[in-house]
Design an enzyme around this catalytic site. Sequence first.
Site, PDB file in Angstrom:
ATOM      1  N   ARG A  55      32.161  35.765  38.527  1.00  0.00           N
ATOM      2  CA  ARG A  55      33.379  35.250  39.169  1.00  0.00           C
ATOM      3  C   ARG A  55      33.202  35.201  40.677  1.00  0.00           C
ATOM      4  O   ARG A  55      33.708  34.291  41.350  1.00  0.00           O
ATOM      5  CB  ARG A  55      34.590  36.111  38.779  1.00  0.00           C
ATOM      6  CG  ARG A  55      34.914  35.992  37.301  1.00  0.00           C
ATOM      7  CD  ARG A  55      35.952  36.985  36.867  1.00  0.00           C
ATOM      8  NE  ARG A  55      37.259  36.678  37.422  1.00  0.00           N
ATOM      9  CZ  ARG A  55      38.268  37.538  37.451  1.00  0.00           C
ATOM     10  NH1 ARG A  55      38.107  38.766  36.958  1.00  0.00           N
ATOM     11  NH2 ARG A  55      39.416  37.190  37.956  1.00  0.00           N
TER      12      ARG A  55
ATOM     13  N   ARG B 283      41.188  47.926  37.999  1.00  0.00           N
ATOM     14  CA  ARG B 283      42.448  47.187  37.792  1.00  0.00           C
ATOM     15  C   ARG B 283      42.932  47.363  36.359  1.00  0.00           C
ATOM     16  O   ARG B 283      42.154  47.314  35.425  1.00  0.00           O
ATOM     17  CB  ARG B 283      42.236  45.693  38.066  1.00  0.00           C
ATOM     18  CG  ARG B 283      43.439  44.846  37.653  1.00  0.00           C
ATOM     19  CD  ARG B 283      43.529  43.539  38.374  1.00  0.00           C
ATOM     20  NE  ARG B 283      42.445  42.624  38.081  1.00  0.00           N
ATOM     21  CZ  ARG B 283      42.297  41.454  38.683  1.00  0.00           C
ATOM     22  NH1 ARG B 283      43.168  41.057  39.602  1.00  0.00           N
ATOM     23  NH2 ARG B 283      41.293  40.674  38.389  1.00  0.00           N
TER      24      ARG B 283
ATOM     25  N   ARG C 188      41.744  26.474  43.427  1.00  0.00           N
ATOM     26  CA  ARG C 188      40.480  27.202  43.421  1.00  0.00           C
ATOM     27  C   ARG C 188      39.309  26.263  43.644  1.00  0.00           C
ATOM     28  O   ARG C 188      38.173  26.710  43.684  1.00  0.00           O
ATOM     29  CB  ARG C 188      40.300  27.905  42.090  1.00  0.00           C
ATOM     30  CG  ARG C 188      40.676  29.397  42.121  1.00  0.00           C
ATOM     31  CD  ARG C 188      40.392  29.954  40.737  1.00  0.00           C
ATOM     32  NE  ARG C 188      40.222  31.364  40.692  1.00  0.00           N
ATOM     33  CZ  ARG C 188      41.150  32.223  40.282  1.00  0.00           C
ATOM     34  NH1 ARG C 188      42.345  31.803  39.983  1.00  0.00           N
ATOM     35  NH2 ARG C 188      40.876  33.510  40.211  1.00  0.00           N
TER      36      ARG C 188
ATOM     37  N   LYS D 231      45.366  39.244  45.959  1.00  0.00           N
ATOM     38  CA  LYS D 231      46.265  38.081  46.064  1.00  0.00           C
ATOM     39  C   LYS D 231      47.538  38.293  45.250  1.00  0.00           C
ATOM     40  O   LYS D 231      48.641  38.075  45.735  1.00  0.00           O
ATOM     41  CB  LYS D 231      45.571  36.802  45.547  1.00  0.00           C
ATOM     42  CG  LYS D 231      44.307  36.425  46.276  1.00  0.00           C
ATOM     43  CD  LYS D 231      43.701  35.149  45.723  1.00  0.00           C
ATOM     44  CE  LYS D 231      43.247  35.252  44.297  1.00  0.00           C
ATOM     45  NZ  LYS D 231      42.120  36.177  44.068  1.00  0.00           N
TER      46      LYS D 231
ATOM     47  N   ARG E  80      41.332  43.925  31.839  1.00  0.00           N
ATOM     48  CA  ARG E  80      41.141  42.527  31.433  1.00  0.00           C
ATOM     49  C   ARG E  80      39.688  42.291  31.018  1.00  0.00           C
ATOM     50  O   ARG E  80      38.780  42.819  31.641  1.00  0.00           O
ATOM     51  CB  ARG E  80      41.492  41.607  32.604  1.00  0.00           C
ATOM     52  CG  ARG E  80      42.965  41.289  32.697  1.00  0.00           C
ATOM     53  CD  ARG E  80      43.359  40.662  34.006  1.00  0.00           C
ATOM     54  NE  ARG E  80      42.470  39.611  34.477  1.00  0.00           N
ATOM     55  CZ  ARG E  80      42.663  38.937  35.612  1.00  0.00           C
ATOM     56  NH1 ARG E  80      43.708  39.220  36.373  1.00  0.00           N
ATOM     57  NH2 ARG E  80      41.826  38.017  35.999  1.00  0.00           N
TER      58      ARG E  80
HETATM   59  P1  ADP Z   1      43.724  39.289  42.762  1.00  0.00           P
HETATM   60  O1  ADP Z   1      45.083  38.778  42.369  1.00  0.00           O
HETATM   61  O2  ADP Z   1      43.260  38.796  44.091  1.00  0.00           O
HETATM   62  O3  ADP Z   1      42.679  39.067  41.683  1.00  0.00           O
HETATM   63  P2  ADP Z   1      44.950  41.937  42.486  1.00  0.00           P
HETATM   64  O4  ADP Z   1      46.181  41.792  43.315  1.00  0.00           O
HETATM   65  O5  ADP Z   1      45.130  41.954  41.000  1.00  0.00           O
HETATM   66  O6  ADP Z   1      43.816  40.857  42.912  1.00  0.00           O
HETATM   67  O7  ADP Z   1      44.205  43.282  42.974  1.00  0.00           O
HETATM   68  C1  ADP Z   1      42.970  43.693  42.379  1.00  0.00           C
HETATM   69  C2  ADP Z   1      42.981  45.198  42.151  1.00  0.00           C
HETATM   70  O8  ADP Z   1      42.986  45.888  43.407  1.00  0.00           O
HETATM   71  C3  ADP Z   1      44.222  45.688  41.409  1.00  0.00           C
HETATM   72  O9  ADP Z   1      43.856  46.778  40.593  1.00  0.00           O
HETATM   73  C4  ADP Z   1      45.177  46.117  42.513  1.00  0.00           C
HETATM   74  O10 ADP Z   1      46.076  47.122  42.063  1.00  0.00           O
HETATM   75  C5  ADP Z   1      44.194  46.657  43.562  1.00  0.00           C
HETATM   76  N1  ADP Z   1      44.630  46.440  44.950  1.00  0.00           N
HETATM   77  C6  ADP Z   1      45.339  45.384  45.439  1.00  0.00           C
HETATM   78  N2  ADP Z   1      45.542  45.516  46.775  1.00  0.00           N
HETATM   79  C7  ADP Z   1      44.912  46.662  47.133  1.00  0.00           C
HETATM   80  C8  ADP Z   1      44.726  47.357  48.386  1.00  0.00           C
HETATM   81  N3  ADP Z   1      45.210  46.858  49.538  1.00  0.00           N
HETATM   82  N4  ADP Z   1      44.008  48.506  48.372  1.00  0.00           N
HETATM   83  C9  ADP Z   1      43.483  48.986  47.210  1.00  0.00           C
HETATM   84  N5  ADP Z   1      43.622  48.402  46.017  1.00  0.00           N
HETATM   85  C10 ADP Z   1      44.327  47.257  45.972  1.00  0.00           C
HETATM   86  P1  AMP Z   2      43.156  35.169  38.042  1.00  0.00           P
HETATM   87  O1  AMP Z   2      44.200  35.814  37.212  1.00  0.00           O
HETATM   88  O2  AMP Z   2      43.711  34.356  39.181  1.00  0.00           O
HETATM   89  O3  AMP Z   2      42.062  36.116  38.464  1.00  0.00           O
HETATM   90  O4  AMP Z   2      42.439  34.077  37.085  1.00  0.00           O
HETATM   91  C1  AMP Z   2      41.735  34.481  35.921  1.00  0.00           C
HETATM   92  C2  AMP Z   2      40.886  33.314  35.415  1.00  0.00           C
HETATM   93  O5  AMP Z   2      41.719  32.200  35.041  1.00  0.00           O
HETATM   94  C3  AMP Z   2      39.876  32.733  36.415  1.00  0.00           C
HETATM   95  O6  AMP Z   2      38.670  33.466  36.475  1.00  0.00           O
HETATM   96  C4  AMP Z   2      39.687  31.321  35.835  1.00  0.00           C
HETATM   97  O7  AMP Z   2      38.839  31.341  34.690  1.00  0.00           O
HETATM   98  C5  AMP Z   2      41.093  30.961  35.351  1.00  0.00           C
HETATM   99  N1  AMP Z   2      41.869  30.297  36.434  1.00  0.00           N
HETATM  100  C6  AMP Z   2      42.985  30.761  37.052  1.00  0.00           C
HETATM  101  N2  AMP Z   2      43.417  29.890  37.983  1.00  0.00           N
HETATM  102  C7  AMP Z   2      42.527  28.861  37.969  1.00  0.00           C
HETATM  103  C8  AMP Z   2      42.392  27.658  38.716  1.00  0.00           C
HETATM  104  N3  AMP Z   2      43.255  27.330  39.700  1.00  0.00           N
HETATM  105  N4  AMP Z   2      41.362  26.821  38.423  1.00  0.00           N
HETATM  106  C9  AMP Z   2      40.490  27.112  37.449  1.00  0.00           C
HETATM  107  N5  AMP Z   2      40.531  28.232  36.720  1.00  0.00           N
HETATM  108  C10 AMP Z   2      41.554  29.102  36.955  1.00  0.00           C
END
Ligand code: ADP
Ligand code: AMP
Length: 213
Positions: free
Chosen positions: A171, A127, A88, A13, A160
């Site tokens: 999660r 990541r 969420r 995302k 992280r």
């Molecule tokens: P989210 O925001 O949904 O938690 P991220 O955008 O941070 O996810 O992506 C999660 C991990 O996967 C990161 O390490 C990112 O660099 C990697 N990633 C994102 N898109 C792709 C893809 N299409 N193919 C492979 N790895 C990806």
């Molecule tokens: P993210 O960076 O989107 O993966 O979010 C990391 C963490 O932040 C999540 O696992 C939740 O603990 C908290 N968080 C982020 N956005 C929300 C939301 N909209 N509602 C509740 N918790 C959130």
Amino acid sequence: MKIIMLGAPGAGKGTQAKMIAEKYQIPHISTGDIFRANIKNGTQLGMEAKKYMDQGLLVPDELTVKILLDRVAQEDCKNGYVLDGFPRTIPQAEVLDKALAGLGEAIDYAINVDVPDENIVRRMSGRRACLSCGATYHVEHIPPRQEGICDHCGQALVLRDDDKPETVQNRLKVYHEQTQPLIDFYTAKGVLRTVDGTADMKDVFEEIVSILK
Ligand code: ADP
Ligand code: AMP
């Protein structure tokens, strides 16, 4: 254009939201980034949020909703935004919906980035995040130019705390229970579009751009 990114944690995302924000010149708003910035700065909100985040739980709606509504009320959001990680829960989506309806507005697209659970743990353990500027990398798929260093701001990259495998399982469970129902919520509103998040990130982006046209 008001866009919501839906999908499991690690689905991509944030990666896609940043590209959308750049192409369409709208702000990328990540509630996770806002919480992490607060944790880094040692604020009261950060300390409260960390208790939940470290366990892979959602931060309570009361805390999250206010932050988001304040953010989207800012001047830079008047032409739209891309929300990443919000809503969420169904109550969060309802509050957002109501706030927008009060302004005669609505969400234009909810983009569901679909990645099966089996791929998620691998994605998350690879990541690497920059806690300074919010950039995200993957050790195999999207590596930084210099290992461990952010391309954008030169700061050290970290795994992280909530990306450790045991927390990721939690999660994912929370995602299926509390966030997945949003797919039906936005389908009913006629704005849901699903993309294959297992594809290469550039291909995922192309699919999203073709939807947003
Ligand atoms: P989210 O925001 O949904 O938690 P991220 O955008 O941070 O996810 O992506 C999660 C991990 O996967 C990161 O390490 C990112 O660099 C990697 N990633 C994102 N898109 C792709 C893809 N299409 N193919 C492979 N790895 C990806
Ligand atoms: P993210 O960076 O989107 O993966 O979010 C990391 C963490 O932040 C999540 O696992 C939740 O603990 C908290 N968080 C982020 N956005 C929300 C939301 N909209 N509602 C509740 N918790 C959130």
